[in-house]
Scaffold this motif. Structure first.
Motif, PDB file in Angstrom:
ATOM      1  N   LEU A 100       0.811  -1.221   0.000  1.00 28.90           N
ATOM      2  CA  LEU A 100       0.000   0.000   0.000  1.00 28.90           C
ATOM      3  C   LEU A 100       0.845   1.271   0.000  1.00 28.90           C
ATOM      4  N   LEU A 101       2.142   1.137   0.246  1.00 33.56           N
ATOM      5  CA  LEU A 101       3.033   2.303   0.130  1.00 33.56           C
ATOM      6  C   LEU A 101       3.060   2.823  -1.303  1.00 33.56           C
ATOM      7  N   ASN A 102       2.674   1.978  -2.265  1.00 33.88           N
ATOM      8  CA  ASN A 102       2.673   2.366  -3.679  1.00 33.88           C
ATOM      9  C   ASN A 102       1.279   2.769  -4.163  1.00 33.88           C
ATOM     10  N   SER A 103       0.366   2.984  -3.239  1.00 30.07           N
ATOM     11  CA  SER A 103      -0.994   3.367  -3.597  1.00 30.07           C
ATOM     12  C   SER A 103      -1.006   4.722  -4.306  1.00 30.07           C
ATOM     13  N   SER A 104      -2.023   4.932  -5.133  1.00 24.17           N
ATOM     14  CA  SER A 104      -2.162   6.225  -5.822  1.00 24.17           C
ATOM     15  C   SER A 104      -2.699   7.309  -4.886  1.00 24.17           C
ATOM     16  N   SER A 105      -3.250   6.890  -3.746  1.00 23.54           N
ATOM     17  CA  SER A 105      -3.811   7.842  -2.782  1.00 23.54           C
ATOM     18  C   SER A 105      -2.753   8.260  -1.763  1.00 23.54           C
ATOM     19  N   HIS A 106      -2.555   9.556  -1.593  1.00 28.00           N
ATOM     20  CA  HIS A 106      -1.592  10.057  -0.611  1.00 28.00           C
ATOM     21  C   HIS A 106      -2.020   9.702   0.814  1.00 28.00           C
ATOM     22  N   ALA A 107      -3.336   9.744   1.071  1.00 29.94           N
ATOM     23  CA  ALA A 107      -3.827   9.411   2.413  1.00 29.94           C
ATOM     24  C   ALA A 107      -3.521   7.962   2.762  1.00 29.94           C
ATOM     25  N   VAL A 108      -3.737   7.065   1.797  1.00 37.01           N
ATOM     26  CA  VAL A 108      -3.451   5.641   2.024  1.00 37.01           C
ATOM     27  C   VAL A 108      -1.954   5.434   2.236  1.00 37.01           C
ATOM     28  N   LYS A 109      -1.139   6.091   1.418  1.00 38.00           N
ATOM     29  CA  LYS A 109       0.325   5.987   1.574  1.00 38.00           C
ATOM     30  C   LYS A 109       0.750   6.403   2.978  1.00 38.00           C
ATOM     31  N   TYR A 110       0.238   7.551   3.427  1.00 38.57           N
ATOM     32  CA  TYR A 110       0.626   8.073   4.737  1.00 38.57           C
ATOM     33  C   TYR A 110       0.225   7.105   5.847  1.00 38.57           C
ATOM     34  N   GLU A 111      -1.023   6.613   5.810  1.00 38.76           N
ATOM     35  CA  GLU A 111      -1.492   5.697   6.851  1.00 38.76           C
ATOM     36  C   GLU A 111      -0.752   4.370   6.798  1.00 38.76           C
ATOM     37  N   ALA A 112      -0.444   3.896   5.591  1.00 41.74           N
ATOM     38  CA  ALA A 112       0.298   2.633   5.452  1.00 41.74           C
ATOM     39  C   ALA A 112       1.704   2.775   6.027  1.00 41.74           C
ATOM     40  N   ALA A 113       2.378   3.904   5.739  1.00 37.59           N
ATOM     41  CA  ALA A 113       3.738   4.128   6.247  1.00 37.59           C
ATOM     42  C   ALA A 113       3.734   4.240   7.774  1.00 37.59           C
ATOM     43  N   THR A 114       2.745   4.964   8.303  1.00 33.48           N
ATOM     44  CA  THR A 114       2.642   5.122   9.760  1.00 33.48           C
ATOM     45  C   THR A 114       2.392   3.777  10.432  1.00 33.48           C
ATOM     46  N   THR A 115       1.498   2.993   9.851  1.00 36.88           N
ATOM     47  CA  THR A 115       1.162   1.683  10.431  1.00 36.88           C
ATOM     48  C   THR A 115       2.330   0.724  10.320  1.00 36.88           C
ATOM     49  N   LEU A 116       3.054   0.785   9.205  1.00 34.52           N
ATOM     50  CA  LEU A 116       4.198  -0.117   9.007  1.00 34.52           C
ATOM     51  C   LEU A 116       5.222   0.041  10.121  1.00 34.52           C
ATOM     52  N   THR A 117       5.472   1.281  10.544  1.00 38.47           N
ATOM     53  CA  THR A 117       6.470   1.515  11.598  1.00 38.47           C
ATOM     54  C   THR A 117       5.997   1.011  12.967  1.00 38.47           C
ATOM     55  N   THR A 118       4.671   0.842  13.129  1.00 39.96           N
ATOM     56  CA  THR A 118       4.169   0.299  14.403  1.00 39.96           C
ATOM     57  C   THR A 118       4.148  -1.225  14.392  1.00 39.96           C
ATOM     58  N   LEU A 119       4.153  -1.807  13.175  1.00 39.79           N
ATOM     59  CA  LEU A 119       4.095  -3.275  13.074  1.00 39.79           C
ATOM     60  C   LEU A 119       5.465  -3.918  13.204  1.00 39.79           C
ATOM     61  N   THR A 120       6.483  -3.213  12.738  1.00 38.55           N
ATOM     62  CA  THR A 120       7.828  -3.799  12.749  1.00 38.55           C
ATOM     63  C   THR A 120       8.891  -2.703  12.813  1.00 38.55           C
ATOM     64  N   GLN A 121      10.020  -3.039  13.410  1.00 39.92           N
ATOM     65  CA  GLN A 121      11.165  -2.133  13.444  1.00 39.92           C
ATOM     66  C   GLN A 121      12.275  -2.607  12.522  1.00 39.92           C
ATOM     67  N   ASN A 122      11.908  -3.499  11.605  1.00 37.01           N
ATOM     68  CA  ASN A 122      12.866  -3.998  10.617  1.00 37.01           C
ATOM     69  C   ASN A 122      13.455  -2.823   9.829  1.00 37.01           C
ATOM     70  N   PRO A 123      14.776  -2.763   9.672  1.00 32.90           N
ATOM     71  CA  PRO A 123      15.413  -1.623   8.988  1.00 32.90           C
ATOM     72  C   PRO A 123      14.843  -1.355   7.598  1.00 32.90           C
TER      73      PRO A 123
END
Length: 289
Positions: free
Chosen positions: A251-274
């Motif tokens: 979803l980081l590659n979504s065409s929607s900026h809102a989806v991108k932002y929420e996906a990036a924010t959520t990704l950092t809460t799911l994992t701390q993988n570099p």
């Protein structure tokens, strides 16, 4: 005062030209549609301000309820929302049986917008179980209407009723699960998914996993709701976390900026993988630029 219903809103009422009950009744009975609109507005304001004028209930049922005027019909919904529906013993007034029949007819109206407006109205009287109970079968049938406007409002009507009185629609989660599986409209799907997320999280997760391969092609609003469900599910010890992480990457590659932002924010809460942190940071930078 302890027995009176609380009033949370006070609307300005010009008492210098306040007509009598007899004048209001005459206007309801013999006035034009414009006169009736103005009279009904006065009655609604008076009711909100603590003067319900119960003797006008029957004239409103007799002369306003049969009207085909859409403005009157819409204003009538406001009146049913605020008017006293119970007698001094706490029992539903006999006149409200006529009102329930009229609401049922509107839920079966050939005009989809009248149906949709009536379904939205049901959400506002969701605390009146006695009014709602006879309307449940008709409300459920609206989930199968050909027009998506009716179906999307029917979903939230079922959701609101189920949230307040689960016993009125005990199979609502199963009903929504069947509905979302067969539904093609994006907004209807999103509403049904919100219902499952709020009332039956395991079923929401089950549907999410079933459409896992199609997530990137779904509607923006549905993707946003899916991200929210993933956040909520990951607060527990879920076995789906690896799938959710891959989903956020996609979803980081979504065409929607809102989806991108929420996906990036959520990704950092799911994992701390570099790699995940780097991908999320890169997404944030691209959004800023």
């Amino acid at each position: 005062m302890a027995t009176e219903a609380p009033c949370y809103t006070v609307v300005f009422e010009d008492t210098t030209e306040s007509p009598s009950t007899q004048e209001l009744r005459a206007s309801l009975e013999k006035g034009s549609d414009e006169d009736r609109l103005d009279t009904l507005r006065r009655i609604i304001v008076s009711t909100i301000n603590g003067n319900p004028q119960p003797t006008l209930l029957m004239p409103i049922i007799q002369y306003i309820m049969p009207s085909k005027n859409k403005q009157l019909k819409k204003l009538l919904h406001f009146y049913w929302e605020v008017c006293p529906k119970y007698d001094e013993n706490g029992k539903l007034k006999q006149e409200m049986i006529l009102v329930v029949n009229a609401i049922r007819n509107d839920l079966q109206h050939p005009n989809e917008y009248i149906r949709g407006a009536t379904l939205r109205f049901l959400q506002k009287i969701s605390k009146d179980a006695e009014l709602l109970e006879p309307l449940i079968p008709t409300c459920r049938s609206c989930l199968e209407h050909r027009h998506s406007y009716v179906r999307k409002n029917a979903v939230f009507a079922v959701y609101t009723i189920y949230r307040e009185y689960e016993h009125l629609i005990p199979d609502a989660p199963e009903l929504m699960q069947t509905f979302i599986a067969a539904e093609s409209d994006a907004t209807c799907k999103r509403n049904a998914f919100v219902f499952l997320a709020q009332c039956a999280m395991p079923k929401a997760v089950e549907w999410l996993i079933s459409v896992y391969d199609q997530l990137t092609s779904l509607d923006e609003l549905l993707q946003m709701s899916i991200i929210e469900v993933i956040r909520l599910d990951c607060k527990n010890d879920t076995t789906h976390r690896p799938r959710y992480i891959r989903c956020m990457f996609e979803l980081l590659n979504s065409s929607s900026h809102a989806v991108k932002y929420e996906a990036a924010t959520t990704l950092t809460t799911l994992t701390q993988n570099p790699a995940a942190v780097k991908a999320a940071a890169s997404c944030f930078v691209n959004l800023v630029i």
